[in-house]
Design a protein around this motif. Sequence first.
Motif, PDB file in Angstrom:
ATOM      1  N   LEU A 176      32.362  42.082  53.990  1.00 31.97           N
ATOM      2  CA  LEU A 176      33.066  42.325  52.725  1.00 31.97           C
ATOM      3  C   LEU A 176      32.129  42.123  51.526  1.00 31.97           C
ATOM      4  O   LEU A 176      32.150  42.906  50.580  1.00 31.97           O
ATOM      5  CB  LEU A 176      34.272  41.386  52.594  1.00 31.97           C
ATOM      6  CG  LEU A 176      35.489  41.733  53.443  1.00 31.97           C
ATOM      7  CD1 LEU A 176      36.548  40.644  53.329  1.00 31.97           C
ATOM      8  CD2 LEU A 176      36.090  43.067  53.013  1.00 31.97           C
ATOM      9  N   TRP A 177      31.303  41.071  51.566  1.00 29.37           N
ATOM     10  CA  TRP A 177      30.375  40.831  50.450  1.00 29.37           C
ATOM     11  C   TRP A 177      29.367  41.978  50.336  1.00 29.37           C
ATOM     12  O   TRP A 177      29.020  42.400  49.243  1.00 29.37           O
ATOM     13  CB  TRP A 177      29.638  39.496  50.643  1.00 29.37           C
ATOM     14  CG  TRP A 177      30.533  38.302  50.648  1.00 29.37           C
ATOM     15  CD1 TRP A 177      31.753  38.193  50.032  1.00 29.37           C
ATOM     16  CD2 TRP A 177      30.328  37.043  51.310  1.00 29.37           C
ATOM     17  NE1 TRP A 177      32.302  36.953  50.284  1.00 29.37           N
ATOM     18  CE2 TRP A 177      31.451  36.228  51.052  1.00 29.37           C
ATOM     19  CE3 TRP A 177      29.311  36.534  52.100  1.00 29.37           C
ATOM     20  CZ2 TRP A 177      31.572  34.928  51.548  1.00 29.37           C
ATOM     21  CZ3 TRP A 177      29.423  35.234  52.600  1.00 29.37           C
ATOM     22  CH2 TRP A 177      30.539  34.449  52.321  1.00 29.37           C
ATOM     23  N   LYS A 225      31.127  45.018  48.931  1.00 33.52           N
ATOM     24  CA  LYS A 225      31.331  44.839  47.483  1.00 33.52           C
ATOM     25  C   LYS A 225      30.006  45.076  46.744  1.00 33.52           C
ATOM     26  O   LYS A 225      29.969  45.714  45.685  1.00 33.52           O
ATOM     27  CB  LYS A 225      31.864  43.426  47.223  1.00 33.52           C
ATOM     28  CG  LYS A 225      31.984  43.044  45.754  1.00 33.52           C
ATOM     29  CD  LYS A 225      33.213  43.664  45.118  1.00 33.52           C
ATOM     30  CE  LYS A 225      33.471  43.147  43.714  1.00 33.52           C
ATOM     31  NZ  LYS A 225      33.011  44.044  42.662  1.00 33.52           N
ATOM     32  N   GLU A 285      29.368  48.754  46.428  1.00 36.02           N
ATOM     33  CA  GLU A 285      30.164  49.326  45.315  1.00 36.02           C
ATOM     34  C   GLU A 285      29.519  48.970  43.976  1.00 36.02           C
ATOM     35  O   GLU A 285      29.413  49.810  43.081  1.00 36.02           O
ATOM     36  CB  GLU A 285      31.589  48.762  45.344  1.00 36.02           C
ATOM     37  CG  GLU A 285      32.447  49.311  46.457  1.00 36.02           C
ATOM     38  CD  GLU A 285      33.814  48.605  46.548  1.00 36.02           C
ATOM     39  OE1 GLU A 285      34.584  48.991  47.419  1.00 36.02           O
ATOM     40  OE2 GLU A 285      34.086  47.682  45.772  1.00 36.02           O
ATOM     41  N   PHE A 325      32.628  39.435  40.850  1.00 36.42           N
ATOM     42  CA  PHE A 325      32.565  38.306  41.775  1.00 36.42           C
ATOM     43  C   PHE A 325      31.925  37.149  41.009  1.00 36.42           C
ATOM     44  O   PHE A 325      30.925  37.330  40.313  1.00 36.42           O
ATOM     45  CB  PHE A 325      31.699  38.696  42.975  1.00 36.42           C
ATOM     46  CG  PHE A 325      31.567  37.641  44.031  1.00 36.42           C
ATOM     47  CD1 PHE A 325      32.357  37.669  45.171  1.00 36.42           C
ATOM     48  CD2 PHE A 325      30.630  36.621  43.905  1.00 36.42           C
ATOM     49  CE1 PHE A 325      32.225  36.709  46.156  1.00 36.42           C
ATOM     50  CE2 PHE A 325      30.487  35.652  44.882  1.00 36.42           C
ATOM     51  CZ  PHE A 325      31.295  35.699  46.013  1.00 36.42           C
ATOM     52  N   GLY A 345      35.135  32.972  48.940  1.00 35.12           N
ATOM     53  CA  GLY A 345      34.514  34.286  49.016  1.00 35.12           C
ATOM     54  C   GLY A 345      35.399  35.498  49.072  1.00 35.12           C
ATOM     55  O   GLY A 345      34.954  36.531  49.564  1.00 35.12           O
ATOM     56  N   VAL A 384      36.920  39.018  48.071  1.00 37.62           N
ATOM     57  CA  VAL A 384      36.508  40.092  47.157  1.00 37.62           C
ATOM     58  C   VAL A 384      37.707  40.969  46.764  1.00 37.62           C
ATOM     59  O   VAL A 384      37.587  41.832  45.912  1.00 37.62           O
ATOM     60  CB  VAL A 384      35.387  40.970  47.743  1.00 37.62           C
ATOM     61  CG1 VAL A 384      34.122  40.162  47.937  1.00 37.62           C
ATOM     62  CG2 VAL A 384      35.798  41.603  49.050  1.00 37.62           C
ATOM     63  N   TYR A 385      38.824  40.746  47.407  1.00 40.76           N
ATOM     64  CA  TYR A 385      40.063  41.438  47.047  1.00 40.76           C
ATOM     65  C   TYR A 385      41.106  40.364  46.759  1.00 40.76           C
ATOM     66  O   TYR A 385      40.914  39.212  47.149  1.00 40.76           O
ATOM     67  CB  TYR A 385      40.566  42.312  48.208  1.00 40.76           C
ATOM     68  CG  TYR A 385      39.579  43.320  48.699  1.00 40.76           C
ATOM     69  CD1 TYR A 385      38.850  44.096  47.799  1.00 40.76           C
ATOM     70  CD2 TYR A 385      39.362  43.503  50.058  1.00 40.76           C
ATOM     71  CE1 TYR A 385      37.933  45.023  48.251  1.00 40.76           C
ATOM     72  CE2 TYR A 385      38.444  44.434  50.516  1.00 40.76           C
ATOM     73  CZ  TYR A 385      37.738  45.189  49.607  1.00 40.76           C
ATOM     74  OH  TYR A 385      36.829  46.101  50.055  1.00 40.76           O
TER      75      TYR A 385
END
Lengths: 464, 257
Positions: A444-445, A448, A451, B96, B177, B179-180
Amino acid sequence: MAPLGDQLVQDAVSLAEFVRSISGPCERRGGTFAHRTSSEKFFAYIEALADATQSYLSRRLQSTAKPRDLLQLRREIASLRISWRFLHQFVKPAIDADTLNLPDALVQGLSVRFREIPLFRETDFIFIHSDRFNYLNVTLAVFKRRADSISKCVSGPEFPPNLSIIGIPYSQSSSLFLNCLIPHEMGHYVFGELSLGIKFKGELESELLTRIDPGNPSNIGDIVELLAQWIEELFCDAFAVRLVGFCFSAAFAELFDLARLLDERGKYDTQKSRDGAEFAEYPPDLLRLRQQAMRLERDGWWNELKAIDSQYATSIVAAKELEDKDFVCPALFSEHSMDPVPVIQSFFKILPRVEIELEQATAGLTSSSRGWSAFSDGIASCLEHGVVPSSLRDEAGEPSDVVTLLNSAYRFYVQEMPKLMLHIAKADPASISDRMHWARRVELWTSKAIEDVLLLRRKRHPAA
Amino acid sequence: MTVLSKKIIIARLGLPASEAKSLVITPLLDEDCFDEDSVDLRLGTHFLLPQIPPQPYFDQSGSRFASQTYLHLHAPLGDYFVLPAHQTVLGATLEFIKMPFDLSGEILTKSSVARSFMLIETAPWIHPFYRGCLTLEIANVSNTSILLYPGMPIGQLILLKTAIRRPPEKLAGSYVGPVYPEAPSPAPPREQLLGIGIDSYRKPGHGWVHEGAMRKEFHETMNALTDEHRESIRRLLKLLDRHGCFPGDTPIHKLLA
């Protein structure tokens, strides 16, 4: 029996209903789930083609009265139904592949990277879900032939140019690292667009005829077909490596569990690896990996790869030591009553041409290892500390890039997960569920970060 | 507590992410995002929309609480999300954030957003060393629908110096952590109450459960039986369980385990 005209009305209504059942989900898609722009183009195309089909049926029924013409219309309806039946298999899988059910960041990043190739600046890909475990490229020539046969008949729109279709297993729709296999499917598009199949078949046939007695000509044809498929697969592998670097080969080694063939010294037991080699549409896995290793070396990955402490990296490094003769096994081609030695010799004679064609096809594409030295350690450090690695800049103030992020994160995933987990309270690196949880976080990191860097680069270079 | 100035914020952003004192806010898409004492944050692209639940109340003890309660939606940049009047949705910041060990943070609704009667936070405090996109509890308290465009500035991050002297040895917390936006994962009320010594509670649609007393009497009764009878009773209870006679989260499961 009802008059022929009435029967034709029923046939037309039945076809129109069938077409509407295919295009209906495209019309209803808006609102809840988002799709990529390429998929939106595909849905709009299907809708327009369905409208054109219905209009055509209405027009033809009104203007056709003679029995002979009615029979002709009946044949057209049957033919249209067959073509729509072909399209039917793509629509729902494309709708299912909304942006939440795709590795969306990866797909965006790979598409941007693909369009860095000057020959393919306008190309985009529609992604569909597949119920097969294999990734697949829908052969565009076949798809377009069927779709355009409808367009031609009903005066509808043609399939949008520069679009291709790739299927990914639905079970892999949200993973990042295994989907590094997607560039291989992009390679099939390139292979088809440049008509390389015809070229290689000609070369293979000439080469084979110099080495074997063409006692049975049909046999030669079959062998040429098979070897041409092998060449295509190897071209697509090399293309994928050229596009994204070693993360493709690592995903390949992971998916096919190639480390199982390594002995305790980290070398391949060639006899053991031959055992599974059969007459098949795909070249032997280890041959594929060896060719990828050679490409990785050319692209400047070799030292980096050797330094990675992972069975996947070891699999790739060991594959490079294999020789041509390691792939000549008696079982191969036995179905065709062929002596495998001259066949394989012909194949290896042609193989270097793959690299030449690849260089031409990807001329102008920057090396996949370009950003590695500037960013890879920083990316690993961010991931180790649970941070999305998109804030890093090089000396010129440029952010990282998609390929460097993917490779650096893959290295982290296979080599350094315990480092991250040591920073987390109650996380046990030996626990499968804990490891899965944190591996998912790393994915996921990284997604991200992909993106983010796409946004940052667009902001810095709006014209690119 | 001192509010950090723009100069100090930028200095902290320049430290490597591995340093405990470093601050990370990424992506920083606009140099104008810094005010003298805050940083503007933007709306992210993912949302969790509360759904009408299949049962007449939010059952926080249910194992599928999150998946049954929220619908995950994605609005790519350029697209919009409609938040109807008097409705709520979970969103997240596009950025983030990694907090230094010695700073706390607070996220506030941007005044221009607040004046359209939209609130973005009811739990605005950010702990030192937190890392992740910030989950926003967005509420439209106006009488009209509001269009939310991902990427729009929506909040302001204020950073405050704390008296904490040393970084923690490990990262803790169930929200490391994200991200959503992430759905809450609260401990079931039964466990929260047991932690303070309360072992009786009322179960919706079921009545009072006296778990402590039940456990005690169950063990006393079972201990008085022969092994053979105990095994027979266990088999009977498992039979009842297999046919759905006990609700999913009843303590009987723990006794049978």
